[in-house]
Design a protein around this motif. Structure first.
Motif, PDB file in Angstrom:
ATOM      1  N   ARG A 209       0.809  -1.216   0.000  1.00 62.37           N
ATOM      2  CA  ARG A 209       0.000   0.000   0.000  1.00 62.37           C
ATOM      3  C   ARG A 209       0.846   1.271   0.000  1.00 62.37           C
ATOM      4  O   ARG A 209       0.349   2.353  -0.332  1.00 62.37           O
ATOM      5  CB  ARG A 209      -0.965  -0.005   1.194  1.00 62.37           C
ATOM      6  CG  ARG A 209      -0.293   0.046   2.544  1.00 62.37           C
ATOM      7  CD  ARG A 209      -1.295  -0.211   3.676  1.00 62.37           C
ATOM      8  NE  ARG A 209      -2.285   0.832   3.741  1.00 62.37           N
ATOM      9  CZ  ARG A 209      -2.221   1.858   4.606  1.00 62.37           C
ATOM     10  NH1 ARG A 209      -1.217   1.956   5.472  1.00 62.37           N
ATOM     11  NH2 ARG A 209      -3.155   2.771   4.618  1.00 62.37           N
ATOM     12  N   TYR A 210       2.124   1.153   0.360  1.00 63.95           N
ATOM     13  CA  TYR A 210       2.999   2.341   0.406  1.00 63.95           C
ATOM     14  C   TYR A 210       3.797   2.542  -0.882  1.00 63.95           C
ATOM     15  O   TYR A 210       4.598   3.484  -0.982  1.00 63.95           O
ATOM     16  CB  TYR A 210       3.963   2.229   1.599  1.00 63.95           C
ATOM     17  CG  TYR A 210       3.268   2.239   2.929  1.00 63.95           C
ATOM     18  CD1 TYR A 210       2.699   3.405   3.431  1.00 63.95           C
ATOM     19  CD2 TYR A 210       3.155   1.067   3.675  1.00 63.95           C
ATOM     20  CE1 TYR A 210       2.042   3.422   4.655  1.00 63.95           C
ATOM     21  CE2 TYR A 210       2.502   1.061   4.902  1.00 63.95           C
ATOM     22  CZ  TYR A 210       1.944   2.234   5.373  1.00 63.95           C
ATOM     23  OH  TYR A 210       1.283   2.249   6.586  1.00 63.95           O
ATOM     24  N   ASN A 275      -4.178   6.264  -7.341  1.00 62.50           N
ATOM     25  CA  ASN A 275      -3.491   5.736  -6.167  1.00 62.50           C
ATOM     26  C   ASN A 275      -4.407   5.384  -4.998  1.00 62.50           C
ATOM     27  O   ASN A 275      -3.940   4.819  -3.996  1.00 62.50           O
ATOM     28  CB  ASN A 275      -2.381   6.685  -5.714  1.00 62.50           C
ATOM     29  CG  ASN A 275      -2.886   8.057  -5.287  1.00 62.50           C
ATOM     30  OD1 ASN A 275      -4.097   8.278  -5.181  1.00 62.50           O
ATOM     31  ND2 ASN A 275      -1.971   8.977  -5.044  1.00 62.50           N
ATOM     32  N   THR A 276      -5.685   5.690  -5.090  1.00 60.55           N
ATOM     33  CA  THR A 276      -6.587   5.224  -4.038  1.00 60.55           C
ATOM     34  C   THR A 276      -6.680   3.698  -4.046  1.00 60.55           C
ATOM     35  O   THR A 276      -7.050   3.086  -3.026  1.00 60.55           O
ATOM     36  CB  THR A 276      -8.005   5.818  -4.207  1.00 60.55           C
ATOM     37  OG1 THR A 276      -8.548   5.397  -5.465  1.00 60.55           O
ATOM     38  CG2 THR A 276      -7.958   7.339  -4.154  1.00 60.55           C
ATOM     39  N   TYR A 278      -4.264   1.689  -3.982  1.00 57.07           N
ATOM     40  CA  TYR A 278      -3.282   1.132  -3.049  1.00 57.07           C
ATOM     41  C   TYR A 278      -3.867   0.960  -1.649  1.00 57.07           C
ATOM     42  O   TYR A 278      -3.339   0.182  -0.849  1.00 57.07           O
ATOM     43  CB  TYR A 278      -2.037   2.027  -2.994  1.00 57.07           C
ATOM     44  CG  TYR A 278      -1.264   2.063  -4.296  1.00 57.07           C
ATOM     45  CD1 TYR A 278      -0.877   0.890  -4.934  1.00 57.07           C
ATOM     46  CD2 TYR A 278      -0.917   3.278  -4.888  1.00 57.07           C
ATOM     47  CE1 TYR A 278      -0.177   0.924  -6.133  1.00 57.07           C
ATOM     48  CE2 TYR A 278      -0.206   3.319  -6.086  1.00 57.07           C
ATOM     49  CZ  TYR A 278       0.162   2.136  -6.706  1.00 57.07           C
ATOM     50  OH  TYR A 278       0.846   2.169  -7.883  1.00 57.07           O
ATOM     51  N   GLU A 279      -4.930   1.676  -1.362  1.00 60.30           N
ATOM     52  CA  GLU A 279      -5.579   1.568  -0.049  1.00 60.30           C
ATOM     53  C   GLU A 279      -6.604   0.448  -0.010  1.00 60.30           C
ATOM     54  O   GLU A 279      -7.147   0.125   1.053  1.00 60.30           O
ATOM     55  CB  GLU A 279      -6.269   2.892   0.295  1.00 60.30           C
ATOM     56  CG  GLU A 279      -5.342   4.101   0.348  1.00 60.30           C
ATOM     57  CD  GLU A 279      -4.340   4.011   1.486  1.00 60.30           C
ATOM     58  OE1 GLU A 279      -4.664   3.358   2.505  1.00 60.30           O
ATOM     59  OE2 GLU A 279      -3.241   4.568   1.361  1.00 60.30           O
ATOM     60  N   SER A 281      -8.132  -3.576  -1.087  1.00 65.66           N
ATOM     61  CA  SER A 281      -7.795  -4.925  -0.628  1.00 65.66           C
ATOM     62  C   SER A 281      -6.821  -5.652  -1.548  1.00 65.66           C
ATOM     63  O   SER A 281      -6.307  -6.712  -1.183  1.00 65.66           O
ATOM     64  CB  SER A 281      -9.079  -5.763  -0.496  1.00 65.66           C
ATOM     65  OG  SER A 281      -9.736  -5.861  -1.763  1.00 65.66           O
ATOM     66  N   PRO A 283      -3.798  -4.245  -3.484  1.00 65.72           N
ATOM     67  CA  PRO A 283      -2.778  -3.341  -4.037  1.00 65.72           C
ATOM     68  C   PRO A 283      -1.785  -4.056  -4.944  1.00 65.72           C
ATOM     69  O   PRO A 283      -1.134  -3.403  -5.774  1.00 65.72           O
ATOM     70  CB  PRO A 283      -2.096  -2.778  -2.786  1.00 65.72           C
ATOM     71  CG  PRO A 283      -2.359  -3.791  -1.714  1.00 65.72           C
ATOM     72  CD  PRO A 283      -3.711  -4.343  -2.016  1.00 65.72           C
ATOM     73  N   ASP A 329       4.102  -9.138   0.814  1.00 68.94           N
ATOM     74  CA  ASP A 329       3.509  -7.802   0.987  1.00 68.94           C
ATOM     75  C   ASP A 329       4.604  -6.789   1.301  1.00 68.94           C
ATOM     76  O   ASP A 329       4.678  -6.237   2.395  1.00 68.94           O
ATOM     77  CB  ASP A 329       2.462  -7.839   2.105  1.00 68.94           C
ATOM     78  CG  ASP A 329       1.670  -6.529   2.213  1.00 68.94           C
ATOM     79  OD1 ASP A 329       1.701  -5.742   1.245  1.00 68.94           O
ATOM     80  OD2 ASP A 329       1.048  -6.296   3.262  1.00 68.94           O
TER      81      ASP A 329
END
Length: 460
Positions: A209-210, A275-276, A278-279, A281, A283, A329
């Motif tokens: 997610r980062y 990029n939303t 990435y937040e 379930s 990514p 991850d």
């Protein structure tokens, strides 16, 4: 079709960069013989009824990676599988990459890649990733024109395997300019990316997610500005690769207004995704470089396209598998790149033409004519003209389907566009007069594609 066979396509609407018009196309052997109304054809000529269909020049994906080996990660795909999927999506030519691995000459790199690509069902050309040309040996680039590969790829990031410092970029661009080569550059400021990544690691923020935070838009824009400056000093033409930010497109437009030969390319992922994701379930579906951007960038990029500031829409296709993407991850240990050749045309039809962001004529320009002209394939490729290769796509604009991994044909087992509806479908794809796809099904064979050599181009 053999060299003497003919085919008449009747009743379709031809799409060129200038206009749409109803006409017939007579194909003889590998080329377009004639375009007109009520065309006569020799007795016994097969006739294809294209009523209600748009006939576009075969799509040229001018930036894709089939069977990619970065020296760190490998896509486990093959040239036949990926070229078949591309053909089903209306792509008839791909400009991929021949990587110069350490210790190889440029000629060895090109010859090795030609052998590797020989199973392709679509035609192919290459940019050459230059990684091992020491100071004083720049004239080695002169052989690339003789090899039919007059374009090079450089990177401002990816230590240690691809990264080139400013001095290296300048001297290689100067040589490229001398020998009529186009330079394509992946632009991200390596120091900014490294510092941001190290900060995230120190904070324990390495989850997928980062990923987007590690490679900010500023890194792309700064590197693009610097590369454009160096290209101007070197008097060399340049393509700034896969623009994810409208700010990057603006920098290229400013350089062009100053008289530089500079081109912009972007990709569907930057026009349709943000990029939303990435937040969410999953990514893992969206790990690529440059990463997805703020949602507002999508609309602004579409505006830049409608203003004529973007020259090509490409895919940057990389068919890593779902297993590779989901292995860990950790964005520092996950390969970056998304599959996309098969979905390029239907996505641009649906979300470009279908939402009145661009016209059909823009599609012919962005997906065929411009790539052909920029990379020395015109008018053999990218054109609906007598004498051009009969690379054609028959597209039925009616109906709607949903993109799912189960219905696509790449090896990776996923698509970043899972669940997106698309309008219409590719009914037929012809490459040099031969049906690759008919009634939506692949009907050609492994190894029927050809390497397409290109000539050096000396831009004014």
């Amino acid at each position: 079709m053999n060299a003497k066979s003919t085919l008449l396509i009747q009743g379709g609407t031809l799409v060129t960069p200038e206009t749409l018009f109803e006409a017939d196309i007579l194909v003889q052997g590998e080329i377009i013989q004639a375009i007109g109304t009520a065309l006569p054809a020799p007795e016994g000529t097969p006739v294809v009824d294209a009523t209600g269909m748009l006939i576009l020049p075969g799509v040229i994906d001018a930036h894709a990676h089939i069977k990619l080996d970065t020296g760190i990660y490998k896509t486990p795909d093959d040239w036949f599988t990926e070229s078949r999927a591309a053909a089903i999506g209306g792509v008839t030519t791909v400009v991929d990459f021949a990587t110069q691995f350490k210790g190889q000459t440029l000629e060895e790199a090109v010859q090795a890649r030609r052998e590797e690509a020989s199973p392709s069902a679509i035609d192919y050309a290459f940019h050459v990733m230059v990684t091992d040309v020491p100071p004083g040996d720049e004239d080695e680039l002169g052989i690339l024109g003789e090899l039919g590969t007059p374009s090079i790829k450089l990177y401002t990031t990816y230590r240690p395997n691809y990264y080139a410092d400013d001095a290296t970029i300048l001297r290689l661009m100067e040589a490229a300019g001398r020998y009529g080569l186009m330079t394509l550059v992946h632009c991200e400021n390596d120091s900014l990316v490294t510092a941001q990544t190290e900060m995230l690691i120190a904070e324990g923020k390495t989850a997928l997610r980062y990923h987007g935070e590690a490679r900010p838009a500023l890194a792309e824009q700064e590197a693009a500005a610097r590369v454009l400056f160096l290209a101007r000093a070197a008097q060399a033409p340049v393509v700034i690769a896969h623009n994810s930010s409208a700010g990057t497109v603006a920098l290229i437009a400013e350089a062009r207004n100053r008289g530089q030969v500079a081109f912009s390319e972007t990709a569907p992922q930057y026009l349709l995704l943000d990029n939303t994701l990435y937040e969410g379930s999953e990514p893992w579906r969206y790990i690529l470089q440059p990463p997805l951007r703020d949602p507002k960038e999508k609309d602004t990029l579409w505006e830049r396209i409608s203003e004529g500031l973007v020259d090509m829409i490409i895919t940057d296709h990389c068919d890593y598998t779902k297993k590779q993407k989901m292995a860990v991850d950790d964005f520092t240990k996950t390969p970056g790149g998304l599959p996309g050749m098969e979905t390029l045309l239907p996505l641009m039809v649906t979300y470009g033409v279908g939402e009145d962001r661009i016209d059909w004529t823009d599609l012919a320009r962005l997906l065929a004519a411009n790539p052909a002209q920029i990379y020395g394939l015109w008018p053999r490729k990218g054109a609906l003209l007598p004498g051009s290769d009969a690379d054609l796509v028959l597209y039925d604009p009616e109906g709607e389907t949903t993109l799912t991994a189960d219905t696509l044909h790449t090896l990776g087992g996923y698509t970043p566009y899972e669940g997106l509806p698309v309008k219409g479908r590719v009914v037929a794809t012809l490459r040099r007069g031969e049906f690759l796809v008919r009634d939506g099904a692949f009907v050609s064979k492994k190894g029927s594609g050809l390497f397409i050599p290109r000539e050096p181009m000396y831009w004014e």
